[in-house]
Design a protein around this motif. Structure first.
Motif, PDB file in Angstrom:
ATOM      1  N   ARG A 256       0.826  -1.197   0.000  1.00  0.00           N
ATOM      2  CA  ARG A 256       0.000   0.000   0.000  1.00  0.00           C
ATOM      3  C   ARG A 256       0.863   1.251   0.000  1.00  0.00           C
ATOM      4  N   PHE A 257       0.293   2.339  -0.510  1.00  0.00           N
ATOM      5  CA  PHE A 257       0.863   3.677  -0.434  1.00  0.00           C
ATOM      6  C   PHE A 257      -0.135   4.535   0.352  1.00  0.00           C
ATOM      7  N   ASP A 258       0.381   5.409   1.244  1.00  0.00           N
ATOM      8  CA  ASP A 258      -0.482   6.232   2.090  1.00  0.00           C
ATOM      9  C   ASP A 258      -0.141   7.713   1.964  1.00  0.00           C
ATOM     10  N   GLY A 259      -1.134   8.539   2.226  1.00  0.00           N
ATOM     11  CA  GLY A 259      -0.944   9.978   2.303  1.00  0.00           C
ATOM     12  C   GLY A 259      -1.947  10.555   3.279  1.00  0.00           C
ATOM     13  N   SER A 260      -1.702  11.799   3.753  1.00  0.00           N
ATOM     14  CA  SER A 260      -2.611  12.388   4.732  1.00  0.00           C
ATOM     15  C   SER A 260      -2.516  13.904   4.736  1.00  0.00           C
ATOM     16  N   TYR A 261      -3.488  14.514   5.398  1.00  0.00           N
ATOM     17  CA  TYR A 261      -3.563  15.972   5.519  1.00  0.00           C
ATOM     18  C   TYR A 261      -4.023  16.336   6.923  1.00  0.00           C
ATOM     19  N   SER A 262      -3.451  17.417   7.486  1.00  0.00           N
ATOM     20  CA  SER A 262      -3.853  17.924   8.790  1.00  0.00           C
ATOM     21  C   SER A 262      -4.041  19.425   8.705  1.00  0.00           C
ATOM     22  N   CYS A 263      -5.247  19.880   9.045  1.00  0.00           N
ATOM     23  CA  CYS A 263      -5.517  21.316   9.052  1.00  0.00           C
ATOM     24  C   CYS A 263      -4.788  21.992  10.212  1.00  0.00           C
ATOM     25  N   ASN A 264      -4.695  21.302  11.355  1.00  0.00           N
ATOM     26  CA  ASN A 264      -4.050  21.888  12.526  1.00  0.00           C
ATOM     27  C   ASN A 264      -2.596  22.254  12.251  1.00  0.00           C
ATOM     28  N   PHE A 265      -1.893  21.369  11.531  1.00  0.00           N
ATOM     29  CA  PHE A 265      -0.489  21.626  11.203  1.00  0.00           C
ATOM     30  C   PHE A 265      -0.330  22.279   9.828  1.00  0.00           C
ATOM     31  N   ASN A 266      -1.441  22.397   9.100  1.00  0.00           N
ATOM     32  CA  ASN A 266      -1.422  22.897   7.727  1.00  0.00           C
ATOM     33  C   ASN A 266      -0.329  22.191   6.927  1.00  0.00           C
ATOM     34  N   SER A 267      -0.371  20.871   6.957  1.00  0.00           N
ATOM     35  CA  SER A 267       0.662  20.086   6.287  1.00  0.00           C
ATOM     36  C   SER A 267       0.062  18.819   5.705  1.00  0.00           C
ATOM     37  N   VAL A 268       0.819  18.237   4.788  1.00  0.00           N
ATOM     38  CA  VAL A 268       0.425  16.970   4.160  1.00  0.00           C
ATOM     39  C   VAL A 268       1.607  16.017   4.223  1.00  0.00           C
ATOM     40  N   SER A 269       1.291  14.734   4.160  1.00  0.00           N
ATOM     41  CA  SER A 269       2.325  13.702   4.115  1.00  0.00           C
ATOM     42  C   SER A 269       2.145  12.871   2.848  1.00  0.00           C
ATOM     43  N   LEU A 270       3.242  12.554   2.187  1.00  0.00           N
ATOM     44  CA  LEU A 270       3.208  11.715   0.985  1.00  0.00           C
ATOM     45  C   LEU A 270       3.453  10.241   1.296  1.00  0.00           C
TER      46      LEU A 270
ATOM     47  N   THR B 235       2.122  22.597   3.866  1.00  0.00           N
ATOM     48  CA  THR B 235       3.537  22.230   3.799  1.00  0.00           C
ATOM     49  C   THR B 235       3.682  20.715   3.653  1.00  0.00           C
ATOM     50  N   VAL B 236       4.565  20.290   2.786  1.00  0.00           N
ATOM     51  CA  VAL B 236       4.820  18.857   2.588  1.00  0.00           C
ATOM     52  C   VAL B 236       5.777  18.380   3.670  1.00  0.00           C
ATOM     53  N   ASN B 237       5.364  17.372   4.423  1.00  0.00           N
ATOM     54  CA  ASN B 237       6.240  16.812   5.446  1.00  0.00           C
ATOM     55  C   ASN B 237       7.551  16.333   4.830  1.00  0.00           C
ATOM     56  N   SER B 238       8.630  16.570   5.524  1.00  0.00           N
ATOM     57  CA  SER B 238       9.937  16.185   5.011  1.00  0.00           C
ATOM     58  C   SER B 238      10.047  14.664   4.905  1.00  0.00           C
ATOM     59  N   ILE B 239      10.680  14.218   3.833  1.00  0.00           N
ATOM     60  CA  ILE B 239      10.931  12.796   3.621  1.00  0.00           C
ATOM     61  C   ILE B 239      12.401  12.528   3.891  1.00  0.00           C
ATOM     62  N   GLU B 240      12.664  11.554   4.737  1.00  0.00           N
ATOM     63  CA  GLU B 240      14.038  11.221   5.116  1.00  0.00           C
ATOM     64  C   GLU B 240      14.494   9.967   4.372  1.00  0.00           C
ATOM     65  N   LEU B 241      15.642  10.074   3.735  1.00  0.00           N
ATOM     66  CA  LEU B 241      16.244   8.934   3.045  1.00  0.00           C
ATOM     67  C   LEU B 241      17.387   8.392   3.893  1.00  0.00           C
TER      68      LEU B 241
ATOM     69  N   GLN C 250       5.613  23.684  -0.486  1.00  0.00           N
ATOM     70  CA  GLN C 250       4.170  23.615  -0.429  1.00  0.00           C
ATOM     71  C   GLN C 250       3.648  22.550  -1.394  1.00  0.00           C
ATOM     72  N   ALA C 251       2.500  22.005  -1.045  1.00  0.00           N
ATOM     73  CA  ALA C 251       1.937  20.932  -1.863  1.00  0.00           C
ATOM     74  C   ALA C 251       1.663  21.408  -3.284  1.00  0.00           C
ATOM     75  N   GLY C 252       1.303  22.668  -3.440  1.00  0.00           N
ATOM     76  CA  GLY C 252       1.015  23.195  -4.762  1.00  0.00           C
ATOM     77  C   GLY C 252       2.230  23.236  -5.666  1.00  0.00           C
ATOM     78  N   ALA C 253       3.432  23.174  -5.094  1.00  0.00           N
ATOM     79  CA  ALA C 253       4.665  23.208  -5.884  1.00  0.00           C
ATOM     80  C   ALA C 253       5.118  21.819  -6.318  1.00  0.00           C
ATOM     81  N   LEU C 254       4.457  20.792  -5.835  1.00  0.00           N
ATOM     82  CA  LEU C 254       4.808  19.434  -6.251  1.00  0.00           C
ATOM     83  C   LEU C 254       4.489  19.260  -7.733  1.00  0.00           C
ATOM     84  N   ALA C 255       5.269  18.423  -8.392  1.00  0.00           N
ATOM     85  CA  ALA C 255       5.063  18.167  -9.819  1.00  0.00           C
ATOM     86  C   ALA C 255       4.323  16.841  -9.997  1.00  0.00           C
ATOM     87  N   THR C 256       3.352  16.827 -10.889  1.00  0.00           N
ATOM     88  CA  THR C 256       2.705  15.567 -11.248  1.00  0.00           C
ATOM     89  C   THR C 256       3.502  14.931 -12.383  1.00  0.00           C
ATOM     90  N   VAL C 257       3.507  13.614 -12.419  1.00  0.00           N
ATOM     91  CA  VAL C 257       4.317  12.856 -13.379  1.00  0.00           C
ATOM     92  C   VAL C 257       3.410  11.922 -14.162  1.00  0.00           C
TER      93      VAL C 257
END
Length: 275
Positions: free
Chosen positions: A81-95, A136-142, A182-189
């Motif tokens: 599975r792939f998951d994503g989420s949104y929180s108004c309190n933090f004004n952020s999203v997770s990919l 804001t897009v939550n940071s992804i750690e590699l 910001q989520a709006g700056a993400l590129a669709t592929v």
């Protein structure tokens, strides 16, 4: 009447893809060839709204996938599975997470590695979080242990193609963290469209049934032909001379008849010329 899981639905006046889709996956190097495999994808979206004004304060998406095989085996893997989420309190999203916590992306589809299925799934997550372009897009750690050799470059590019920029902590780019954006700056592929085709479940099932009916019809035709050949063989074995004469007649009857007609015609012309 529409089937909710198989047909498009509507949310806030916008069309949403069917909950269940079937992916036809072809080789990205030979997209004109037959499909390498088929993958079932189920989409689950949840929204929590403020009862006072109906605004969304929490939301999540889950894309569950499983390979469709002729013979099911638990040892074959091929699901996840792939998951994503949104929180108004933090004004952020997770990919990568269903609850805004740290998450990770793993694709378990043996035999279909590198065929852009992960890109397809992540692109669906990206399009979903762009409902909140200013979040804001939550940071992804590699991490270094997540990939080795050539897989490391593919892993990094997998995220970078969506517009994420990483600050790597080592020259080999084994570890790093994505910069805030910001989520709006993400590129669709859409490169996945070159070798992956979405099919509605009902269309897929109809195609499977048609193929089965066609195969059954062809098998029945071959069985009838085989039965006729066996019967003919028995006739030949019982009375070989009569069978051989009959075959000669069937084969040359038209030729003999045409020869007779031609001979008669020539004879008539010759008689008239003599007269």
């Amino acid at each position: 009447m529409a089937l909710p899981s198989f047909d498009n639905s509507w949310r806030d006046s916008q069309s949403v893809k069917p909950r269940i889709l079937v992916l036809e996956v072809k080789d990205k190097e030979r997209p004109e060839a037959e499909a390498l495999g088929w993958v079932l994808v189920e989409r689950e979206e949840t929204y929590r709204r403020d009862p006072r004004d109906g605004t969304i304060y929490e939301a999540s998406i889950r894309l569950s996938y499983q390979r469709i095989t002729a013979k099911f085996s638990h040892r074959d893997g091929g699901k996840g599975r792939f998951d994503g989420s949104y929180s108004c309190n933090f004004n952020s999203v997770s990919l990568t997470s269903p609850s805004m916590s740290k998450g990770a992306v793993f694709l378990d589809l043996p035999g279909l590695d590198g065929q852009r299925i992960g890109t397809y799934l992540m692109n669906e997550i990206v399009q979903w979080v762009q409902q909140w372009p200013e979040a804001t897009v939550n940071s992804i750690e590699l991490l270094a242990g997540q990939a080795h050799g050539d897989n490391k470059a593919r892993r990094n590019w997998f995220y970078e193609q969506f517009g994420l920029v990483f600050d790597y902590t080592d020259p080999e780019h084994r570890e790093g963290r994505s910069r805030p954006m910001q989520a709006g700056a993400l590129a669709t592929v859409e490169t996945w469209k070159q070798n992956i085709v979405e099919h509605r479940m009902l269309d897929y099932l109809a195609a499977v049934l048609y193929a089965e009916e066609r195969a059954t019809s062809e098998l029945q035709a071959r069985e009838r032909a085989c039965t006729q050949l066996i019967a003919e063989q028995k006739k030949a074995e019982a009375r070989p001379l009569r069978w051989a004469l009959r075959q000669l007649y069937y084969r040359y009857a038209n030729t003999v008849f045409a020869g007779l007609v031609l001979t008669i015609a020539v004879g008539i012309v010759w008689v008239k010329m003599k007269a």
